[in-house]
Enzyme design. Structure first.
Site, PDB file in Angstrom:
ATOM      1  N   ASP A  83      58.462  37.610  59.524  1.00 56.91           N
ATOM      2  CA  ASP A  83      58.691  38.284  58.255  1.00 56.91           C
ATOM      3  C   ASP A  83      58.616  39.799  58.476  1.00 56.91           C
ATOM      4  OD1 ASP A  83      58.121  37.290  54.993  1.00 56.91           O
ATOM      5  OD2 ASP A  83      58.109  39.406  55.514  1.00 56.91           O
ATOM      6  N   HIS A 105      56.998  30.066  53.990  1.00 55.93           N
ATOM      7  CA  HIS A 105      56.148  31.096  54.605  1.00 55.93           C
ATOM      8  C   HIS A 105      55.076  30.433  55.462  1.00 55.93           C
ATOM      9  CE1 HIS A 105      57.359  34.581  52.051  1.00 55.93           C
ATOM     10  NE2 HIS A 105      57.650  33.635  51.179  1.00 55.93           N
ATOM     11  N   HIS A 131      63.035  29.027  51.805  1.00 54.41           N
ATOM     12  CA  HIS A 131      62.280  29.375  53.014  1.00 54.41           C
ATOM     13  C   HIS A 131      60.826  28.969  52.828  1.00 54.41           C
ATOM     14  CE1 HIS A 131      62.394  32.841  50.316  1.00 54.41           C
ATOM     15  NE2 HIS A 131      61.171  33.106  50.701  1.00 54.41           N
ATOM     16  N   ASN A 137      57.910  29.522  47.669  1.00 53.28           N
ATOM     17  CA  ASN A 137      58.105  30.001  46.302  1.00 53.28           C
ATOM     18  C   ASN A 137      59.468  29.584  45.752  1.00 53.28           C
ATOM     19  OD1 ASN A 137      55.646  31.416  46.557  1.00 53.28           O
ATOM     20  ND2 ASN A 137      56.680  33.191  47.444  1.00 53.28           N
ATOM     21  N   GLN A 182      59.500  34.255  44.125  1.00 58.69           N
ATOM     22  CA  GLN A 182      60.653  34.188  45.039  1.00 58.69           C
ATOM     23  C   GLN A 182      61.510  35.435  44.867  1.00 58.69           C
ATOM     24  OE1 GLN A 182      63.270  30.766  44.541  1.00 58.69           O
ATOM     25  NE2 GLN A 182      64.216  31.087  46.556  1.00 58.69           N
TER      26      GLN A 182
END
Ligand code: 5GP
Ligand code: ZN
Length: 137
Positions: free
Chosen positions: A30, A101, A99, A86, A93
């Site tokens: 990230d 995390h 995706h 999310n 989000q």
């Protein structure tokens, strides 16, 4: 999806620090990490959120999350781990390509994945149980 940044990253059109890649997923670091080692699991096919994701891809994504959390824990010697996903703006989000995390946690890291606990009232409990069970029937 022409304008989706995660489609472009997942499919290698935009470079990203890639920890893992297979035919269906790319796992990247990230760019705005919550903690050291914060990574994202991206499917290579577009789904805006978990509701658009096929059951097969959802299952594979969770198996990959377990594998990458295990590898990151061994590599970084973190003390704990959050797996976060999310859906929708009000849920946090910001990129509308599904995706997961992967967030390594360290003692006293002050990463704020938390909430103030409320109270489950009898009224809410009865309402939720009856509404959900009616759909599952
Ligand atoms: P969300 O808030 O949608 O659950 O998470 C989006 C995440 O994507 C954020 O943690 C953000 O830092 C990360 N992110 C957004 N754009 C990029 C990018 O271009 N590259 C990478 N590696 N991460 C990104
Ligand atoms: Zn996409």
């Amino acid at each position: 999806m022409d304008n989706c940044i995660f489609c472009k990253i997942a499919n290698g059109e935009i470079p990203a620090a890639t920890l893992y890649e297979d035919e269906e997923f790319r796992v990247i670091l990230d760019l705005g990490p919550a903690s050291k080692g914060h990574a994202l699991i991206l499917p290579k096919t577009h789904a805006a959120n978990i509701f658009e994701l096929s059951d097969e891809m959802a299952a594979k994504a969770m198996i990959l999350a377990k594998k990458m959390a295990t590898v990151l824990t061994e590599a970084l010697k973190c003390d704990g781990f959050n797996i976060v996903q999310n859906n929708g703006e009000c849920a946090g989000q910001t990129v509308f390509h599904f995706h997961i995390h992967l967030i390594p946690r360290y003692q006293n890291d002050n990463v704020g994945i938390t909430w103030v606990p409320g109270n489950l009232t009898d009224e809410d409990k009865e309402e939720i149980l009856s509404k959900v069970r009616a759909i599952l029937k």
